[in-house]
Design an enzyme around this catalytic site. Structure first.
Site, PDB file in Angstrom:
ATOM      1  N   VAL A 167       0.833  -1.198   0.000  1.00 37.50           N
ATOM      2  CA  VAL A 167       0.000   0.000   0.000  1.00 37.50           C
ATOM      3  C   VAL A 167       0.871   1.252   0.000  1.00 37.50           C
ATOM      4  O   VAL A 167       0.590   2.223  -0.710  1.00 37.50           O
ATOM      5  CB  VAL A 167      -0.973  -0.020   1.196  1.00 37.50           C
ATOM      6  CG1 VAL A 167      -1.840   1.233   1.197  1.00 37.50           C
ATOM      7  CG2 VAL A 167      -1.855  -1.261   1.141  1.00 37.50           C
ATOM      8  N   ASP A 168       1.939   1.252   0.785  1.00 37.10           N
ATOM      9  CA  ASP A 168       2.891   2.373   0.747  1.00 37.10           C
ATOM     10  C   ASP A 168       3.399   2.598  -0.678  1.00 37.10           C
ATOM     11  O   ASP A 168       3.431   3.732  -1.167  1.00 37.10           O
ATOM     12  CB  ASP A 168       4.096   2.068   1.647  1.00 37.10           C
ATOM     13  CG  ASP A 168       3.881   2.472   3.091  1.00 37.10           C
ATOM     14  OD1 ASP A 168       3.287   3.532   3.326  1.00 37.10           O
ATOM     15  OD2 ASP A 168       4.318   1.722   3.981  1.00 37.10           O
ATOM     16  N   ILE A 169       3.831   1.530  -1.313  1.00 32.63           N
ATOM     17  CA  ILE A 169       4.455   1.653  -2.629  1.00 32.63           C
ATOM     18  C   ILE A 169       3.422   2.034  -3.692  1.00 32.63           C
ATOM     19  O   ILE A 169       3.644   2.937  -4.502  1.00 32.63           O
ATOM     20  CB  ILE A 169       5.176   0.351  -3.009  1.00 32.63           C
ATOM     21  CG1 ILE A 169       6.308   0.075  -2.017  1.00 32.63           C
ATOM     22  CG2 ILE A 169       5.718   0.421  -4.428  1.00 32.63           C
ATOM     23  CD1 ILE A 169       6.876  -1.330  -2.093  1.00 32.63           C
TER      24      ILE A 169
END
Length: 391
Positions: A167-169
């Site tokens: 999700v961060d990426i």
């Protein structure tokens, strides 16, 4: 090793200042940097704490901070804020992922900086976009849990985060998409704008296919380990070699015929009840035991060779550390030579894009703490005496 920006790269000439840490903000910056933008990473005095994480966080900094220059600033001091404002005044793009309102309280919010630099594109990477949750603190794992991704990944009753900071990426990728769209708009209007990307909304987008499944079928999607697959053969199989598993997918009626003919599954292939994909899905309990028995009698390498020659989807089950020696990544330039902070040389995955048949190469190695401070300050017009005082 090349250590200067390549003027032929797509984003050459774009200047970026990055106030970020951990993964989401730095992932925005590294994508822009790999594409040729000049990215200056602003770190606190002593360096970004992400540099010192242990365990699963030990790879965050080296993976997401190549091709950047480093300067350390005390943003609570007048001098540090002065440098930050000069950096922002000459930037095309600013990236930040602090808690909502943090930079605005320091005079580094969008409105304050855009007044001096109307062309600035200000990208904020947050936990949530505007709404009831926008002031909550979020992490990748938090939004995977509340957004349904962990529910879909683990078996029933055991929610499990995905095996990467997905999700961060991905949220960072959406930030880059917003930045590129804003740059294109600036070409037409001459003005910048404010872009926001967020973890929770990214998670919702990722599970949108499962929401659509509920809308279409009337039934809630089941976690991946117990889902009803869209195809009869779409699974991990044991092979004759102990511990060597293989994923195989047969995803069309044409592939089914090819598969049955090649593996001698004459009765299955000739059965009219299995001719259409949806018929096979309903008959998985009859089909899969025969396929499992066949694969269990064959060495994995023999299966790989046969499946590759047939053009069928397959994948040996690999660990991330095995990718260091993956022949495709190694021979295609998919791994970039870098030096991690302890001085050891290694190779890490590059941007998964080709431009004109070429992969993005390393422009600058992973920066040491404050490595480029003096050069950056000179570029901003500081005198040697002023640089000495700041140091």
């Amino acid at each position: 090793m090349q250590q200067v920006n390549d003027e032929n790269l797509p984003l050459a000439g774009i200047r970026v200042v990055e106030f970020s840490h951990m993964v989401m903000g730095p992932s925005v910056g590294v994508i822009l940097a790999d594409l040729g933008a000049e990215v200056i990473k602003v770190e606190p005095l002593g360096g970004d704490p992400t540099r010192k994480l242990l365990g699963s966080g030990a790879g965050y900094f080296p993976m997401f901070n190549r091709n950047k220059r480093s300067i350390c600033l005390d943003l609570k001091s007048a001098e540090g804020l002065g440098v930050a404002r000069r950096l922002s005044a000459r930037a095309d793009v600013l990236i930040e992922n602090f808690r909502p309102g943090t930079l605005a309280k320091l005079g580094l919010g969008y409105e304050a900086l855009a007044a001096d630099n109307p062309g600035l594109i200000y990208c904020s990477a947050k936990g949530f976009l505007k709404g009831p949750y926008e002031h909550r603190t979020a992490l990748d794992e938090v939004t995977q849990m509340m957004g349904g991704l962990a529910y879909m990944t683990g078996p029933p009753g055991r929610p499990l985060r995905a095996g990467s900071s997905v999700v961060d990426i991905t949220g960072g990728m959406f930030g880059v998409i917003g930045i590129l769209a804003a740059l294109e708009r600036r070409h037409r209007t001459g003005t910048g704008g404010e872009v926001k990307c967020a973890l929770y909304e990214t998670t919702a987008f990722l599970v949108g296919q499962h929401m659509a499944q509920k809308a279409v079928t009337g039934k809630a999607a089941q976690p991946m380990p117990v889902r009803v697959s869209a195809w009869a053969i779409y699974d991990v199989f044991e092979t004759a070699n102990e511990g060597e598993q293989l994923f195989v997918g047969v995803v069309s009626d044409g592939q089914w015929k090819t598969f049955c003919d090649a593996f001698g599954l004459t009765e299955l292939g000739a059965n009219p009840d299995f001719a259409i994909n949806n018929q096979r899905v309903l008959a998985r309990d009859a089909i899969l035991p025969q396929v499992r028995a066949l694969f269990g009698s064959m060495p994995r390498e023999a299966l790989v060779e046969k499946l590759e020659s047939l053009g069928l989807p397959f994948a040996p089950i690999a660990r991330p550390d095995e990718l260091f020696d993956d022949p495709h990544l190694v021979q295609s330039g998919g791994l970039i030579d870098v030096q991690i902070p302890d001085g050891e040389a290694t190779r890490l995955p590059g941007l998964p894009i080709e431009f004109d048949g070429e992969r993005m190469a390393l422009q600058r190695d992973i920066p040491a703490v404050n490595q480029h401070a003096e050069a950056i300050l000179r570029e901003l017009g500081y005198t040697e005496a002023e640089i000495g005082a700041l140091a």
